[in-house]
Design a protein around this motif. Sequence first.
Motif, PDB file in Angstrom:
ATOM      1  N   GLN A  20      70.645  35.544  70.530  1.00 53.88           N
ATOM      2  CA  GLN A  20      70.751  35.773  68.956  1.00 53.88           C
ATOM      3  C   GLN A  20      71.781  36.767  68.560  1.00 53.88           C
ATOM      4  OE1 GLN A  20      67.978  34.644  66.695  1.00 53.88           O
ATOM      5  NE2 GLN A  20      67.812  33.079  68.211  1.00 53.88           N
ATOM      6  N   SER A  71      71.609  31.778  65.826  1.00 50.29           N
ATOM      7  CA  SER A  71      72.143  31.294  67.184  1.00 50.29           C
ATOM      8  C   SER A  71      73.282  30.400  67.198  1.00 50.29           C
ATOM      9  CB  SER A  71      70.768  30.765  68.062  1.00 50.29           C
ATOM     10  OG  SER A  71      70.158  30.157  67.001  1.00 50.29           O
ATOM     11  N   GLU A 110      68.931  37.115  61.977  1.00 50.09           N
ATOM     12  CA  GLU A 110      70.034  36.648  63.495  1.00 50.09           C
ATOM     13  C   GLU A 110      70.128  35.031  63.442  1.00 50.09           C
ATOM     14  OE1 GLU A 110      67.930  38.651  66.469  1.00 50.09           O
ATOM     15  OE2 GLU A 110      69.511  40.109  66.185  1.00 50.09           O
ATOM     16  N   ARG A 124      75.936  41.093  69.631  1.00 46.30           N
ATOM     17  CA  ARG A 124      74.506  40.957  70.375  1.00 46.30           C
ATOM     18  C   ARG A 124      74.393  42.129  70.683  1.00 46.30           C
ATOM     19  NH1 ARG A 124      74.628  36.433  74.520  1.00 46.30           N
ATOM     20  NH2 ARG A 124      75.852  37.845  75.446  1.00 46.30           N
TER      21      ARG A 124
END
Lengths: 432, 460
Positions: free
Chosen positions: B299, B204, B202, B274
């Motif tokens: 994330q 960000s 993941e 997401r």
Amino acid sequence: MSEHRWNSRGAIAVAAAGALVASACSPGAGPTGGGELGGVELTVAGKWTGVEQEGFEAVLASFEEETGASVSYESTGEDTGAYLGPKIEAGEPPDVAVLPQPGLVDEYAEQDALVPLEGEAATTLDEQYTDYWRDLGSVGDETYGVLIKAAHKSLIWYRPGAFDEAGVAAPETWDELTDTTSGTLSDAGITPFAMCGASGWTLTDWFENVYLSEAGPESYDQLAGGELSWTDESVVQTLETLAEIWDEGGMMAGGQSGAVQTDFPTCVTQVYGQEDAAMVFEGDFVSAPAAEAGATVGEDAIAFPFPAVGEEPPVVVAGDIAVAMTEDEGVQELLAYLASADAQSVWAEQGGYLSANSEVTADAYEDEFTQELAQTILDAGENVRYDLSDQVPSAFGATEGAGMWAILQDFLRDPSDPEGTAEELEQAAPES
Amino acid sequence: MTETGGTTPPATPDASEGAAAGDGTTAPGGTGRLGPPSWLALVFLLPALLFLGAYLVYPILFSAYRSLWDASGTEFVGLDNYLKMFTTPSTFVALRNNVIWVVVAPIVVTIAGLIFAVLTERIRWSTAFKIVIFMPMAISFLASGVIFRLVYEQDPERGLANAVITTVQDTVSAAAAYPDANPRPGAPLAEASGGGYESTEEVSPGETVFLPLVGVQADELPEGAEPAAEAAVGGQDELTGTVWLDFTRGGGGEEGAMDPEELGLPGLEVQAVRDGEVVATAFTENDGTFLLEDVGGGQYTIRLAADNFTEPYRGVTWLGPTLITPAIIGAYLWVWAGFAMVLIAAGLAAIPREALEAARVDGATEWQVFRRVTVPLLSPVLLVVFVTLMIYVLKIFDLVLVIAPGSVQADANVLALQMWRVSFGGGNDQGMGSALAVFLLVLVVPAMIFQIRRFRQESQ
């Protein structure tokens, strides 16, 4: 029968007339006519078509020139047995037949449809061929056939352009072939193989090469002779090995369902004409359709030896065996000529040809590549094996829609059950 | 057989009459038969009888006799061949296919012929149309087979049928740009549940991801593809990255690294996901970089949408085991529709117009006229066409032999082909082949009897 009698009577009449004319005119025949077989008409049947047929007809033409006989060639199509069967039954066989399988020699010899080799044909075979080849054309003590054209069946043809683009080299082992070579080609967006699944014999060749290398020559002979069961572990193992390529739809042009519909030589066109794939497995004779598809053999159509699956790389050969089917005048002479180094040198010039005659020199071949091929057959020595599917009865090994051909086609379509396939092969195999 | 059967019975009464008339001297105004005596007719018939005897009766009898002997013809085996025939699975496949053929093909061809015949009555250029429909009859079965073998090829570049289908399909929904692309092994990408690929880690916002793909040929990239570039780091609510073809032409590139010669993959749909929901979508630039804007904090997984990788539609597998028999029946229709049309059109021309006019005057719709008047009046012709086709269909051979590739010939098998294969192809078992031939004859006989009866009725 009656036609033959008429033919030979006609031939005598024509020959007599020719003799009269010859004696009446100046001594020495003209440039084309005459010869000791002037006026004799012979028929030869073989499975060749297209470029291969042209090559053979060039040889026949030089025989005609030398002897004055006229020889006509008829193509039997892929299924030589189906073509000759009714003709033999009807008592109207061609004078000379070129059989693609030793199995057929046995079959026809049993039916008394063959005439043993005599005279010069027999001596040529004795003197210019090795024992291995002579045994191939013999049944019991009689020698019936001479292998006039050999085929090297342990080759994988590739397109160097595709290999360069992917940056791979010819592999030496089976693992290299399936992992590195095929994997890298796929990464480069190139389909590794073109398969000729609609032509069942190409699939039996795959099997034979893997089996010969993996299980060894002894098991190979036992399997061919019916002493080893098809459900043997070695057969299952070979099918599993084959599935490493056959079970991957992405490995072949058109996926598996496309592959079983693609016949030979369309698969060759897929590699060299359409450039849909990088490699195609088959014998040396791929060079002819490759050239037809626009590739120059030796430059942008190259082959590497079938990689070693077990310890040794396999060398599987096949060949076409010429046999006499009538006792007509000129038949033995034609066979003697076809067996001779002279005739085979003429043939070699045409390309797409390999000789089994020890006296055909390497420089008879037009290119270096073919010279190397001829050498590998001579060098491979005791480990050379003849095409297995051609040694078993043709109902099992060489019939469209039945036996090995059909079962391996089913296996290509769905290679998930090697044991089941081995079981099917065992049931289809002739009892011995 | 049929001809002799048809001509002999009427000849007998004539003979006695002729003999009676011959006895008397010239009987003026009598019913005495004119012309030569009947024994002369027999003399003239003799060559035909001999011919039929040698080429029809004798072969039938010999086949029946031969079917009781083994493969080599040396050992008498009684009915063994018949037993073996009915216990061999391949005979069942052939029989099943023959049943499909006999049920489907005559109906389809007769209906097509009827439609063509009725429609050609209404158009101006009917003769030209009829010639075109009839033309395939002039082509040999073998040649038709070769034509349709090509038509049905899987590869749309070679097979006409699939070329048409894929062209239509491509106009409806365009093919994806990267059907064969897949992640470089070891890349942080895995197959997504709904198709396509997604990043295994993941990320960000503000981070950059590099996604290497392989399996695309550099020549086949969309025009304008540029060398891959590392995407610039984006802002607080942006995700950036590069999708590129991680394969250096000629090999030698470092795996997972953007080597100088490696190109970006333009036009690829990239999604920021997401909790299973697509938050932002972007398309890659010519150098393979993408910028996902307006994503909030949290994330994300980066997904390469499934649409990018849809396999192109490859058309129908006509020559595969399932469709082969319908495909060959299609070719058969092409050949025989003209025959049915011509016969039915002839019948149509003989229908009394008054019947049709009367129905129309009574207020029948065109469909009612067709259904209640035309078809019943045509039914004798339709029946003849149907039964004739049935006889022809039972012995179908050449189309199957030529169209079906070797790999599906076992699935497309029919009795006549099985007979030939068993007798001459490989097995050379002419005892069994004869048994199959006899079986085929038995199947044809009812249709023949029916046909002969009809002819008799008509002549009365």
